[in-house]
Design an enzyme around this catalytic site. Sequence first.
Site, PDB file in Angstrom:
ATOM      1  N   CYS A 109       0.817  -1.223   0.000  1.00 55.96           N
ATOM      2  CA  CYS A 109       0.000   0.000   0.000  1.00 55.96           C
ATOM      3  C   CYS A 109       0.847   1.268   0.000  1.00 55.96           C
ATOM      4  CB  CYS A 109      -0.947  -0.012   1.188  1.00 55.96           C
ATOM      5  SG  CYS A 109      -1.894  -1.526   1.293  1.00 55.96           S
ATOM      6  N   HIS A 245      -3.621   6.831   2.625  1.00 59.66           N
ATOM      7  CA  HIS A 245      -3.984   5.511   2.114  1.00 59.66           C
ATOM      8  C   HIS A 245      -5.349   5.128   2.690  1.00 59.66           C
ATOM      9  CE1 HIS A 245      -4.217   1.382   1.208  1.00 59.66           C
ATOM     10  NE2 HIS A 245      -3.848   0.937   2.396  1.00 59.66           N
ATOM     11  N   ASN A 275     -10.241  -1.079   0.246  1.00 61.22           N
ATOM     12  CA  ASN A 275      -8.788  -0.880   0.249  1.00 61.22           C
ATOM     13  C   ASN A 275      -8.233  -1.311  -1.118  1.00 61.22           C
ATOM     14  OD1 ASN A 275      -6.029  -1.028   0.578  1.00 61.22           O
ATOM     15  ND2 ASN A 275      -6.114  -1.993   2.607  1.00 61.22           N
TER      16      ASN A 275
END
Length: 318
Positions: A109, A245, A275
Amino acid sequence: MFKISGTGHALPERIVTNDELSTFLDTSDEWISKRTGIKSRRVITDESLSQLAARASLNALEMAGVKADELDLIIATSCTPEKVVPGIGCMVQELIGASCPAFDISSACSGFLMALDAATAYFKSGRVKKMLVVSAENMTRFVDWTDRSTCVLFGDGAGAVVLREGDNLLSIKMHTHGTHGTVGIEGPKGNSPFETVEWPERNSCTFMNGQETYKYAVGAMSGDIEEAAAMAGIEPADIDHIVPHQANLRIIMATQSKLGIPMERFCTGIEYLGNTSSASEPIVLDVENRKGRFKEGDIVAFAAFGAGLTDGGAIYRW
Ligand code: ACO
């Protein structure tokens, strides 16, 4: 160093709501919304990840007024690539009609920020004048769809930025703590007749210690923003927009509470994205940019964390 002269994103057509997940998993919209802020996610069906990445890249190039064949470099990021090789960057190069070198970064990520960090070195050395960073993830291919504790969290998508020479990036600082184990995706099972170890866990599905990851994330995101702000010579209170994020709305809210920055300054897309790993920041950046959110001179902070564990922050003047 550089300035962002174009942003773009692309999402798969298929929307999967929490209610749809609850038709085949022991879960509910109430649990997922309350614990994560996610209401739906986009899921790849018949698109390919490289096609999504190319669409996001072409959107960013169009906004920047840059032709693909003017690019000096493409850095792609993905922890869920379409193929082991060639990388997504090479596939995008072909699909958009570029002729420059291209390579991939696998940093989960934190990949988008790792790519921006690498880009600073290319611009500083004068080796590039125009480059593309594209982050593309197919997380839904790498989860166990019978494991409600992980599969409800993820989605697919791609985001891109075109970078040109400029002095708008004020600071960036990345960290790696190779404490493997909190979150990860095992490699594919091989069939070598020489391998003597059994790897039953090699199922290429995301595994995660949710609570450990959560604690790490909150400390890392707030600490990284403070560190990047100090490097840029500003206070966190001077930040106009934060592009974090998108892993869990509660992580973003806890970061907000630690930093004492108003929630309205945080850009969020978790509710409709889930996500999307390294793609989450450039996707949300593009969505907000196209709404006209960022004004010239605004201070924008980025912060990310992911498997590795990796994390980092950056301060950018729009
Ligand atoms: N639906 C209903 N119940 C569920 C679900 C679900 N989808 N998933 C878990 N539960 C249950 C659990 O079984 C548990 O039940 P029990 O109390 O009877 O044992 C209960 O809900 C609570 O589970 P917890 O895991 O304690 O829930 P928590 O509040 O910690 O939330 C979550 C879990 C959302 C995963 C949270 O820990 C989190 O967001 N962690 C960070 C995840 C993250 O950011 N990952 C990023 C890395 S991804 C990457 O880098 C590739």
